[in-house]
Design a protein around this motif. Structure first.
Motif, PDB file in Angstrom:
ATOM      1  N   GLY A 177     -17.377 -50.054 -38.275  1.00  0.00           N
ATOM      2  CA  GLY A 177     -18.495 -49.743 -37.307  1.00  0.00           C
ATOM      3  C   GLY A 177     -17.836 -48.701 -36.454  1.00  0.00           C
ATOM      4  O   GLY A 177     -18.495 -47.672 -36.248  1.00  0.00           O
ATOM      5  N   VAL A 178     -16.718 -48.931 -35.902  1.00  0.00           N
ATOM      6  CA  VAL A 178     -16.365 -47.941 -34.886  1.00  0.00           C
ATOM      7  C   VAL A 178     -15.539 -46.559 -35.674  1.00  0.00           C
ATOM      8  O   VAL A 178     -16.065 -45.270 -35.160  1.00  0.00           O
ATOM      9  CB  VAL A 178     -14.655 -48.518 -34.173  1.00  0.00           C
ATOM     10  CG1 VAL A 178     -14.017 -47.496 -33.450  1.00  0.00           C
ATOM     11  CG2 VAL A 178     -15.129 -49.621 -33.293  1.00  0.00           C
ATOM     12  N   THR A 211     -16.856 -45.362 -38.170  1.00  0.00           N
ATOM     13  CA  THR A 211     -18.159 -44.530 -38.639  1.00  0.00           C
ATOM     14  C   THR A 211     -18.340 -43.168 -37.644  1.00  0.00           C
ATOM     15  O   THR A 211     -18.757 -42.221 -37.832  1.00  0.00           O
ATOM     16  CB  THR A 211     -19.368 -45.371 -38.780  1.00  0.00           C
ATOM     17  OG1 THR A 211     -19.154 -46.451 -39.707  1.00  0.00           O
ATOM     18  CG2 THR A 211     -20.606 -44.683 -39.370  1.00  0.00           C
ATOM     19  N   GLU A 212     -18.143 -43.836 -36.470  1.00  0.00           N
ATOM     20  CA  GLU A 212     -18.291 -42.856 -35.108  1.00  0.00           C
ATOM     21  C   GLU A 212     -17.202 -42.098 -34.861  1.00  0.00           C
ATOM     22  O   GLU A 212     -17.434 -40.973 -34.363  1.00  0.00           O
ATOM     23  CB  GLU A 212     -19.020 -43.599 -33.999  1.00  0.00           C
ATOM     24  CG  GLU A 212     -20.402 -44.385 -34.265  1.00  0.00           C
ATOM     25  CD  GLU A 212     -21.237 -43.134 -34.487  1.00  0.00           C
ATOM     26  OE1 GLU A 212     -21.447 -42.306 -33.907  1.00  0.00           O
ATOM     27  OE2 GLU A 212     -22.240 -43.473 -35.420  1.00  0.00           O
ATOM     28  N   GLN A 251     -13.487 -53.132 -30.529  1.00  0.00           N
ATOM     29  CA  GLN A 251     -14.760 -52.753 -29.755  1.00  0.00           C
ATOM     30  C   GLN A 251     -14.144 -52.097 -28.255  1.00  0.00           C
ATOM     31  O   GLN A 251     -14.634 -51.088 -27.852  1.00  0.00           O
ATOM     32  CB  GLN A 251     -15.724 -53.853 -29.463  1.00  0.00           C
ATOM     33  CG  GLN A 251     -16.460 -54.134 -30.751  1.00  0.00           C
ATOM     34  CD  GLN A 251     -17.400 -55.188 -30.426  1.00  0.00           C
ATOM     35  OE1 GLN A 251     -17.735 -55.340 -29.548  1.00  0.00           O
ATOM     36  NE2 GLN A 251     -17.985 -55.697 -31.653  1.00  0.00           N
ATOM     37  N   ALA A 309     -12.619 -48.899 -28.931  1.00  0.00           N
ATOM     38  CA  ALA A 309     -13.699 -47.750 -29.165  1.00  0.00           C
ATOM     39  C   ALA A 309     -14.132 -47.271 -27.925  1.00  0.00           C
ATOM     40  O   ALA A 309     -14.447 -45.996 -27.853  1.00  0.00           O
ATOM     41  CB  ALA A 309     -14.907 -48.361 -30.077  1.00  0.00           C
ATOM     42  N   LYS A 310     -14.187 -47.913 -26.671  1.00  0.00           N
ATOM     43  CA  LYS A 310     -14.502 -47.558 -25.538  1.00  0.00           C
ATOM     44  C   LYS A 310     -13.332 -46.685 -24.656  1.00  0.00           C
ATOM     45  O   LYS A 310     -13.510 -46.082 -23.998  1.00  0.00           O
ATOM     46  CB  LYS A 310     -15.438 -48.433 -24.622  1.00  0.00           C
ATOM     47  CG  LYS A 310     -16.433 -47.825 -24.071  1.00  0.00           C
ATOM     48  CD  LYS A 310     -17.487 -48.658 -23.409  1.00  0.00           C
ATOM     49  CE  LYS A 310     -18.455 -47.786 -22.497  1.00  0.00           C
ATOM     50  NZ  LYS A 310     -19.126 -48.798 -21.699  1.00  0.00           N
ATOM     51  N   ARG A 323     -20.096 -50.211 -33.826  1.00  0.00           N
ATOM     52  CA  ARG A 323     -20.663 -48.824 -33.936  1.00  0.00           C
ATOM     53  C   ARG A 323     -21.291 -48.470 -32.556  1.00  0.00           C
ATOM     54  O   ARG A 323     -20.983 -47.309 -32.136  1.00  0.00           O
ATOM     55  CB  ARG A 323     -21.581 -48.593 -35.092  1.00  0.00           C
ATOM     56  CG  ARG A 323     -21.647 -47.149 -35.469  1.00  0.00           C
ATOM     57  CD  ARG A 323     -22.422 -47.106 -36.817  1.00  0.00           C
ATOM     58  NE  ARG A 323     -22.704 -45.748 -36.968  1.00  0.00           N
ATOM     59  CZ  ARG A 323     -23.540 -45.376 -38.115  1.00  0.00           C
ATOM     60  NH1 ARG A 323     -23.599 -46.110 -38.980  1.00  0.00           N
ATOM     61  NH2 ARG A 323     -23.839 -44.000 -38.160  1.00  0.00           N
ATOM     62  N   ARG A 349     -20.652 -49.532 -29.725  1.00  0.00           N
ATOM     63  CA  ARG A 349     -19.778 -49.549 -28.665  1.00  0.00           C
ATOM     64  C   ARG A 349     -19.068 -47.966 -28.738  1.00  0.00           C
ATOM     65  O   ARG A 349     -18.664 -47.310 -27.764  1.00  0.00           O
ATOM     66  CB  ARG A 349     -18.391 -50.403 -28.886  1.00  0.00           C
ATOM     67  CG  ARG A 349     -18.876 -51.700 -28.481  1.00  0.00           C
ATOM     68  CD  ARG A 349     -18.324 -52.025 -26.941  1.00  0.00           C
ATOM     69  NE  ARG A 349     -18.600 -53.453 -26.724  1.00  0.00           N
ATOM     70  CZ  ARG A 349     -19.819 -54.159 -26.457  1.00  0.00           C
ATOM     71  NH1 ARG A 349     -21.028 -53.156 -26.408  1.00  0.00           N
ATOM     72  NH2 ARG A 349     -19.789 -55.448 -26.491  1.00  0.00           N
ATOM     73  N   ALA A 350     -18.688 -47.499 -30.033  1.00  0.00           N
ATOM     74  CA  ALA A 350     -18.141 -46.085 -30.075  1.00  0.00           C
ATOM     75  C   ALA A 350     -19.120 -45.085 -29.811  1.00  0.00           C
ATOM     76  O   ALA A 350     -18.731 -44.309 -28.883  1.00  0.00           O
ATOM     77  CB  ALA A 350     -17.854 -45.883 -31.539  1.00  0.00           C
ATOM     78  N   MET A 351     -20.662 -45.480 -30.163  1.00  0.00           N
ATOM     79  CA  MET A 351     -21.654 -44.492 -29.716  1.00  0.00           C
ATOM     80  C   MET A 351     -21.698 -44.553 -28.201  1.00  0.00           C
ATOM     81  O   MET A 351     -22.303 -43.311 -27.473  1.00  0.00           O
ATOM     82  CB  MET A 351     -22.784 -44.743 -30.289  1.00  0.00           C
ATOM     83  CG  MET A 351     -22.992 -44.450 -31.824  1.00  0.00           C
ATOM     84  SD  MET A 351     -24.211 -45.273 -32.585  1.00  0.00           S
ATOM     85  CE  MET A 351     -25.740 -44.423 -32.195  1.00  0.00           C
ATOM     86  N   GLU A 352     -21.497 -45.714 -27.491  1.00  0.00           N
ATOM     87  CA  GLU A 352     -21.443 -45.616 -25.891  1.00  0.00           C
ATOM     88  C   GLU A 352     -20.595 -44.482 -25.291  1.00  0.00           C
ATOM     89  O   GLU A 352     -20.894 -44.162 -24.102  1.00  0.00           O
ATOM     90  CB  GLU A 352     -21.051 -46.940 -25.430  1.00  0.00           C
ATOM     91  CG  GLU A 352     -22.031 -47.987 -25.523  1.00  0.00           C
ATOM     92  CD  GLU A 352     -21.870 -49.422 -25.074  1.00  0.00           C
ATOM     93  OE1 GLU A 352     -20.722 -49.490 -24.253  1.00  0.00           O
ATOM     94  OE2 GLU A 352     -22.291 -50.401 -25.303  1.00  0.00           O
ATOM     95  N   SER A 353     -19.368 -44.112 -25.981  1.00  0.00           N
ATOM     96  CA  SER A 353     -18.568 -43.528 -25.396  1.00  0.00           C
ATOM     97  C   SER A 353     -19.225 -42.134 -25.285  1.00  0.00           C
ATOM     98  O   SER A 353     -18.468 -41.204 -24.472  1.00  0.00           O
ATOM     99  CB  SER A 353     -17.062 -43.397 -26.403  1.00  0.00           C
ATOM    100  OG  SER A 353     -17.385 -42.683 -27.412  1.00  0.00           O
ATOM    101  N   ARG A 354     -20.143 -41.748 -25.953  1.00  0.00           N
ATOM    102  CA  ARG A 354     -20.962 -40.339 -25.905  1.00  0.00           C
ATOM    103  C   ARG A 354     -22.213 -40.296 -24.701  1.00  0.00           C
ATOM    104  O   ARG A 354     -22.767 -39.405 -24.640  1.00  0.00           O
ATOM    105  CB  ARG A 354     -21.499 -39.978 -27.188  1.00  0.00           C
ATOM    106  CG  ARG A 354     -20.307 -39.438 -28.073  1.00  0.00           C
ATOM    107  CD  ARG A 354     -20.877 -38.724 -29.211  1.00  0.00           C
ATOM    108  NE  ARG A 354     -21.804 -39.724 -29.981  1.00  0.00           N
ATOM    109  CZ  ARG A 354     -21.169 -40.427 -31.453  1.00  0.00           C
ATOM    110  NH1 ARG A 354     -20.217 -40.437 -31.494  1.00  0.00           N
ATOM    111  NH2 ARG A 354     -22.078 -40.943 -32.007  1.00  0.00           N
ATOM    112  N   GLU A 359     -22.430 -39.875 -18.561  1.00  0.00           N
ATOM    113  CA  GLU A 359     -22.393 -40.846 -17.362  1.00  0.00           C
ATOM    114  C   GLU A 359     -22.140 -40.026 -16.050  1.00  0.00           C
ATOM    115  O   GLU A 359     -22.423 -38.684 -16.116  1.00  0.00           O
ATOM    116  CB  GLU A 359     -20.853 -41.437 -17.778  1.00  0.00           C
ATOM    117  CG  GLU A 359     -21.336 -42.756 -18.758  1.00  0.00           C
ATOM    118  CD  GLU A 359     -20.131 -43.554 -19.232  1.00  0.00           C
ATOM    119  OE1 GLU A 359     -18.874 -42.738 -19.135  1.00  0.00           O
ATOM    120  OE2 GLU A 359     -20.201 -44.412 -19.542  1.00  0.00           O
TER     121      GLU A 359
END
Lengths: 159, 336
Positions: A37-38, A40-41, A120, A123-124, B13, B15-20, B23
């Motif tokens: 999931g991670v 993919t982005e 997760q 990821a952030k 996924r 979570r990774a999208m949240e980085s964009r 903010e």
């Protein structure tokens, strides 16, 4: 009755390798799907994700190690003649294998979930990778303790 | 894979999208830019850039909508239960039905249709909704609207009461959302829908207070299914607004309402503040699931946060195009 002892040893070895292996497969699977999931982005996180995904795989190795120790002890490996194993000795070896089997199974799944949460986290916050590795490694402690106990017990059984 | 871990891929996924997310630092730079062009230039450094290629300064609404639409479509592709994304999109269908009905009323009184207010974010194509309503084939309308729309049209003929029509459509919306949330059997989703009902009830209470509506009318505008009992809301209606905050302190809404600048005596200003606080309240309810790596509630959480982000971007861009004060705009921004 003459083969019951050896059958119990084989059963113990199979349980250790089987249960710990299944636990590891589930744990690695949970961490893997989160890793996918991670990635993919953000494919650049492959290295970090792989490290965290691999952690729940160690229980399977411990299970295999104990299985080898058990079957080596009764001479089933190496092509030599096998040692005579009594029912109580076989039972002892079976029980010695159980800590690695049970703790390996449960801890691998728990470690997989912790790894997933840490994947997760990176990821952030990729800057927190060090902490992200430590958290699932804490779960590993109990798998290592179970492995140690299994080794000590196996060594303590006189054939 | 166990049922509880099914959402691992989707949540990771997201979570990774949240980085964009756009903010606070980016919003701050947009606020500090000289004009709308400057703000759009800053926005061009974010994920919104892909929609800005053919958009002029005046088309920022389309840019924001395109981003939200892309996120909804993308999420729809990879979540295990698409019903969750649909649950989020249903309010847009109801918005479209309201726009179509109001256009029909405008047309009947010699005005023009307002199709530009339709949104493509719903689960049903807006063209299908228009066809169903204009051809009076109401069976084609989803979510129980087949029964509500003819009633609304009849009501318009009899009384022309737009508020009552909106109330009926909203009532059907919340009934649909509650029923779908209950089917999902996830406590967080049920709770989030209840929070949205609370927010709508308090919003309605504030609006009706502004019109000095009588209590009997107010009762019909409060929807069932919120965390806060309707009786409790009715009991504070006749009190001054400052008392509302004190009365609601012991509800889930208390902490967010408590942050309002209640010293302000201007009801308009209070209502604007309250809008922001109610959005933050809904955010706080779904935010409880952010530390659960496998919770399906994280899907709604991401979509809601994305909507708050687009709301913030829209506030800044509209403010910049109108030359509004930076501090005023800063006070309107939602928590992301």
């Amino acid at each position: 009755m003459e083969f019951l002892g050896i059958a119990l040893v084989i059963c113990g070895a199979a349980l250790a390798a089987g249960f710990a292996g299944v636990g590891s497969a589930i744990g690695v699977g949970i961490a893997g799907q989160c890793g996918a999931g991670v990635m993919t982005e953000d494919p650049g996180k492959f290295g970090l994700v792989l490290l965290l995904q691999a952690l729940p795989g160690t229980q399977g190795i411990y299970g295999l190690l104990i299985a080898f120790v058990a079957i080596l002890k009764v001479g089933l490996l190496g092509g030599g003649t096998s040692v005579d194993v009594g029912v109580f000795q076989g039972l002892g070896i079976l029980f010695a294998c159980l800590p690695t089997a049970i703790v390996g199974f449960i801890s691998a799944i728990a470690q997989g979930k912790t790894s997933a949460a840490c994947i997760q986290m990176i990821a952030k916050r990729p800057e927190e990778t060090g902490k992200a590795v430590i958290l699932p490694a804490m779960v590993e402690t109990y798998a290592v303790l179970a492995l140690l106990l299994s080794i000590i017990l196996l060594n303590g059984i006189q054939l | 894979m166990a049922q509880s871990e099914r959402y691992g891929y989707a949540v990771s996924r997201l979570r990774a999208m949240e980085s964009r997310f756009v903010e606070a630092p980016i919003l701050q730079r947009m606020l500090e830019s000289e004009d709308l062009s400057g703000a759009l230039k800053v926005l061009g450094e974010t994920s919104y850039a892909q929609w800005m290629a053919d958009g002029g300064d005046g088309r920022f609404d389309q840019i924001v909508e395109a981003e939200l639409r892309f996120v909804l479509q993308e999420t729809h592709r990879f979540v295990p239960d698409v019903e969750l994304v649909d649950l989020y999109r249903i309010p847009y269908d109801f918005h479209n039905v309201k726009v179509i009905l109001k256009s029909a009323f405008r047309k009947a009184s010699g005005g023009s249709r307002r199709w530009e207010l339709l949104t493509p974010l719903g689960t049903v194509d807006s063209g299908d909704l228009i066809t169903a309503i204009e051809s009076e084939d109401y069976r084609m309308l989803p979510f129980g609207l087949g029964g509500v729309v003819p009633d609304c049209l009849a009501l318009w003929e009899q009384s022309g009461d737009l508020l009552e029509i909106e109330r009926r459509i909203d009532g059907q919306l919340f009934k649909t959302l509650r029923s779908l949330a209950a089917k999902s059997s996830h406590a967080g989703i049920v709770s989030w829908i209840a929070a949205r009902i609370d927010a709508e009830n308090v919003r309605n209470l504030g609006r009706l207070k502004r019109f000095n509506s009588d209590i009997a009318r107010v009762t019909s505008f409060l929807h069932k299914g919120g965390h806060i009992a309707i009786d409790q809301l009715l009991s504070i209606y006749s009190e001054p607004f400052e008392f509302w905050i004190r009365a609601l302190t012991f509800t889930d809404l208390g902490p967010t309402l408590g942050m309002l600048s209640s010293k302000d005596s201007d009801l308009e200003a209070i209502l604007v503040d309250m809008e922001r606080a109610l959005d933050d309240y809904i955010t706080s309810v779904i935010h409880r699931y952010r530390y659960d790596p496998f919770a399906p509630e994280n899907i709604l959480r991401y979509l809601w946060m994305k909507e708050m982000e687009t709301k913030n971007v829209r506030i800044v861009l509209v403010g910049k195009s109108n030359g509004a004060d930076r501090n005023l705009l800063r006070g309107l921004l939602r928590h992301v």
